[in-house]
Design a protein around this motif. Structure first.
Motif, PDB file in Angstrom:
ATOM      1  N   ASP A 268      -2.768  -4.072   3.957  1.00  0.00           N
ATOM      2  CA  ASP A 268      -1.897  -2.980   4.360  1.00  0.00           C
ATOM      3  C   ASP A 268      -0.755  -3.634   5.115  1.00  0.00           C
ATOM      4  N   GLN A 269       0.337  -3.924   4.418  1.00  0.00           N
ATOM      5  CA  GLN A 269       1.380  -4.760   5.005  1.00  0.00           C
ATOM      6  C   GLN A 269       2.179  -4.061   6.103  1.00  0.00           C
ATOM      7  N   TYR A 270       2.035  -2.763   6.229  1.00  0.00           N
ATOM      8  CA  TYR A 270       2.610  -2.074   7.385  1.00  0.00           C
ATOM      9  C   TYR A 270       2.012  -2.659   8.666  1.00  0.00           C
ATOM     10  N   LEU A 271       0.742  -3.032   8.613  1.00  0.00           N
ATOM     11  CA  LEU A 271       0.030  -3.554   9.778  1.00  0.00           C
ATOM     12  C   LEU A 271       0.231  -5.050   9.965  1.00  0.00           C
ATOM     13  N   ASN A 275       7.804  -4.798  12.117  1.00  0.00           N
ATOM     14  CA  ASN A 275       9.094  -4.110  11.952  1.00  0.00           C
ATOM     15  C   ASN A 275       9.420  -3.771  10.501  1.00  0.00           C
ATOM     16  N   SER A 276       8.386  -3.446   9.727  1.00  0.00           N
ATOM     17  CA  SER A 276       8.600  -3.114   8.320  1.00  0.00           C
ATOM     18  C   SER A 276       8.463  -1.616   8.046  1.00  0.00           C
ATOM     19  N   SER A 283       1.010   0.405   0.578  1.00  0.00           N
ATOM     20  CA  SER A 283       0.619  -0.906   0.034  1.00  0.00           C
ATOM     21  C   SER A 283      -0.550  -0.727  -0.911  1.00  0.00           C
ATOM     22  N   MET A 284      -0.616  -1.580  -1.924  1.00  0.00           N
ATOM     23  CA  MET A 284      -1.785  -1.617  -2.789  1.00  0.00           C
ATOM     24  C   MET A 284      -2.758  -2.629  -2.181  1.00  0.00           C
TER      25      MET A 284
END
Length: 357
Positions: A268-271, A275-276, A283-284
């Protein structure tokens, strides 16, 4: 008088013996481990991993594999070690070093290590190996291949992108060109699975959408990822999905600078990417951490699944979409419903997702 002193002396002697006896008992119970002694280790298993050239810090499958190791260390008491590969030529020496040191299972992370594992596994028949993203035919008896149905999770990402590119109320980054983009690392069958699922999902809800795919030729060049992101945005893409390891970090920067939404991969690239949130739509997730942990647990329990290929899809919890996070209130219910419908269709078999273009 003598009687009185006799009683005093007897009492003093009794107290002395009591004081001496209590610490002796305390020491004995501590030595035996019944109260406060050093606990026996939960397991003697020592697990390790060799990273692909992306290394730790890729915010992707190397980091996720390491999360699986750390979970095994915390929950199972397993000793863990990581060796990073800077070049492809490091694979063999890193695995040799770990196997010689008695680590087992050893996880080789990334399909590029398939040949190395096939070569070394017979040389270390008592060592267990987990090949992340690796397929073997035949499978060595001390090896398990850990593979994923990336195309299934990517199909859901495609559903989101295919609908989001027509939803101007979602973000001021959405234009009216009906174009989305895909950034791949290396042009190999594994990454083609991501691309095929993504395109199929997008076309299922938006048949007229144009999907532009570009490849970096590697998984490490962030500058190349930014360049490809710029190119896609210039061609009209307003939602971009990257399956490219650290290359995708550059694509995220391009989205932030040029104004497009991004769909992350593996974690989960938000995590994991600071700052994204202003561009990270979802995210997949590819749950490499779950596969690694479950494999270590099987080894600890004496049930290591050597000689098999384990495949993790939507049904097995191996892939799925991350939350929308900052976009949760902005994503219309129609998109959420379409994702839920596609997810259920894949799980119950009414939707067959292609794994090739």
């Amino acid at each position: 008088m003598n009687t009185k002193w006799s009683r005093i002396l007897a009492l003093a002697l009794a107290l002395t013996l009591l004081v001496a006896f209590v610490p002796g008992c305390a020491k004995k119970t501590t030595d035996e481990g019944t109260t406060g002694g050093t606990e026996e280790p939960k397991t003697t298993v020592k697990a390790a991993m060799v990273t692909d050239v992306g290394g730790l810090g890729d915010k992707s499958f190397n980091d996720l594999s390491y999360e699986g190791l750390k979970r095994a260390q915390s929950e199972l008491g397993v000793e863990v070690k990581v060796l990073e590969s800077k070049e492809i030529t490091d694979y063999e020496s890193n695995i040799d070093q770990l196997a010689t040191a008695g680590y087992s299972p050893i996880f080789a992370v990334g399909f590029l290590m398939t040949d190395t594992v096939s070569k070394l596994a017979p040389q270390y028949p008592d060592t267990q190996f987990g090949g992340v993203d690796e397929f073997f035919d035949p499978v060595p008896p001390n090896v398990v291949g850990l593979t994923f149905k990336e195309h299934e999770g990517s199909y859901l990402a495609g559903v989101v992108a295919g609908l989001a590119t027509k939803e101007k109320s979602l973000s001021d980054k959405i234009n009216d060109k009906n174009v989305i983009g895909f950034v791949g690392g290396m042009d190999v069958p594994l990454i083609k699975k991501f691309e095929a699922g993504f395109i199929a999902g997008a076309k299922s809800v938006n048949p007229d959408v144009k999907v532009i795919s570009l490849y970096a030729g590697n998984f490490t060049d962030q500058a190349k990822g930014k360049e490809l992101g710029y190119s896609l945005i210039e061609q009209g893409a307003d939602v971009i999905y990257a399956a490219a390891g650290a290359v995708g970090l550059g694509t995220i920067e391009a989205c932030k600078e040029k104004g497009a939404l991004f769909i992350g991969v593996d974690a989960d690239q938000y995590l994991t990417v600071p700052n994204s949130g202003d561009v990270m739509l979802t995210s997949m997730m590819k749950r490499v951490d779950v596969a690694v942990f479950e494999t270590i647990k099987a080894a600890v329990d004496g049930n290591f699944p050597g000689g098999t290929i384990k495949e993790f899809g939507l049904k097995e919890g191996g892939v799925d979409l991350a939350p929308f996070h900052d976009f949760e209130s902005k994503v219309p219910q129609s998109i959420k419903d379409a994702v839920a419908k596609a997810r259920q269709g894949i799980i119950d078999g009414t939707i067959q997702v292609p794994d090739t273009l």
